[in-house]
Design a protein around this motif. Structure first.
Motif, short mmCIF file in Angstrom:
data_model
loop_
_atom_site.label_atom_id
_atom_site.label_comp_id
_atom_site.label_asym_id
_atom_site.label_seq_id
_atom_site.Cartn_x
_atom_site.Cartn_y
_atom_site.Cartn_z
N ALA A 85 48.22 22.29 70.20
CA ALA A 85 47.46 22.49 68.93
C ALA A 85 46.96 23.91 69.13
O ALA A 85 45.85 24.23 68.86
N ASP A 86 48.05 24.67 68.93
CA ASP A 86 47.80 26.19 69.13
C ASP A 86 48.73 27.05 68.06
O ASP A 86 50.01 26.60 68.12
N VAL A 87 48.45 27.72 67.12
CA VAL A 87 49.22 28.64 66.21
C VAL A 87 50.39 29.36 67.14
O VAL A 87 51.31 29.43 66.41
N HIS A 88 49.82 29.85 68.31
CA HIS A 88 50.83 30.86 68.96
C HIS A 88 52.02 29.95 69.38
O HIS A 88 53.13 30.47 69.32
N CYS A 89 51.90 28.72 69.80
CA CYS A 89 53.09 27.87 70.28
C CYS A 89 54.05 27.44 69.04
O CYS A 89 55.25 27.61 69.12
N LEU A 90 53.48 27.38 68.00
CA LEU A 90 54.14 27.28 66.56
C LEU A 90 54.83 28.36 66.26
O LEU A 90 56.12 28.43 65.98
N GLU A 91 54.31 29.47 66.32
CA GLU A 91 55.03 30.89 66.17
C GLU A 91 56.00 30.98 67.02
O GLU A 91 57.21 31.40 66.63
N THR A 127 52.27 25.80 55.96
CA THR A 127 51.43 24.41 55.88
C THR A 127 51.32 23.93 57.46
O THR A 127 50.08 23.34 57.41
N LEU A 128 52.31 24.12 58.30
CA LEU A 128 51.97 23.56 59.43
C LEU A 128 50.81 24.32 60.20
O LEU A 128 50.06 23.74 60.89
N LYS A 129 50.90 25.59 60.02
CA LYS A 129 49.69 26.57 60.54
C LYS A 129 48.49 26.02 60.07
O LYS A 129 47.50 25.84 60.96
N LYS A 130 48.37 25.65 58.78
CA LYS A 130 47.23 25.16 58.31
C LYS A 130 46.69 23.82 58.69
O LYS A 130 45.49 23.75 59.20
N GLN A 131 47.73 22.90 58.96
CA GLN A 131 47.36 21.65 59.32
C GLN A 131 47.08 21.68 60.89
O GLN A 131 46.18 21.05 61.28
N LEU A 132 47.76 22.72 61.71
CA LEU A 132 47.33 22.63 63.17
C LEU A 132 45.83 23.33 63.25
O LEU A 132 45.31 23.12 64.14
N GLY A 133 45.39 24.25 62.39
CA GLY A 133 44.28 24.93 62.29
C GLY A 133 43.20 23.74 61.89
O GLY A 133 41.91 23.82 62.58
N ASP A 134 43.40 22.97 61.11
CA ASP A 134 42.57 21.73 60.71
C ASP A 134 42.12 20.86 61.77
O ASP A 134 41.29 20.40 62.04
N ILE A 135 43.28 20.64 62.71
CA ILE A 135 43.33 19.44 63.88
C ILE A 135 42.56 20.33 64.90
O ILE A 135 41.78 19.63 65.53
N ASP A 136 42.80 21.50 65.15
CA ASP A 136 42.16 22.26 66.35
C ASP A 136 40.68 22.37 66.04
O ASP A 136 40.12 22.75 67.07
N GLU A 137 40.40 22.44 64.77
CA GLU A 137 38.89 22.54 64.58
C GLU A 137 37.97 21.34 64.95
O GLU A 137 38.42 20.16 65.18
#
Length: 92
Positions: free
Chosen positions: A52-58, A82-92
């Motif tokens: 659940a980290d944007v860096h892993c997605l990148e 879209t995936l970054k936004k969804q991961l950001g929503d889950i991370d919060e």
């Protein structure tokens, strides 16, 4: 005495670390080729796991690991956003 259940482990395609399945987020490609985040972890389709980290997605996008795991030819930029936004929503 009860049986001890085995904890399912999955590998993050970004950082390549093996973690508990519940700690990771599943990205799914369905039969129609749509790619999205699976919050339940139970949807039908080919799945890939990411921390659940944007860096892993990148990292997964840069190394084309997400495309290889989901067996798709190209990931669009709008899908990555879209995936970054969804991961950001889950991370919060």
């Amino acid at each position: 005495m009860g049986q001890v259940r085995k904890v399912p482990m999955r590998t993050c395609i970004g950082c390549r670390q093996s973690k508990n399945k519940k700690e990771l987020i599943r990205v799914v490609r369905d039969k129609e080729g749509n790619v999205f985040v699976d919050p339940t972890g139970r949807m039908n389709g080919r799945g890939a796991y990411i921390c659940a980290d944007v860096h892993c997605l990148e990292k997964a996008v840069k190394s084309r690991g997400l495309e290889k795991t989901l067996k798709i030819s190209k990931i669009s930029e709008e899908l990555v956003e879209t995936l970054k936004k969804q991961l950001g929503d889950i991370d919060e």
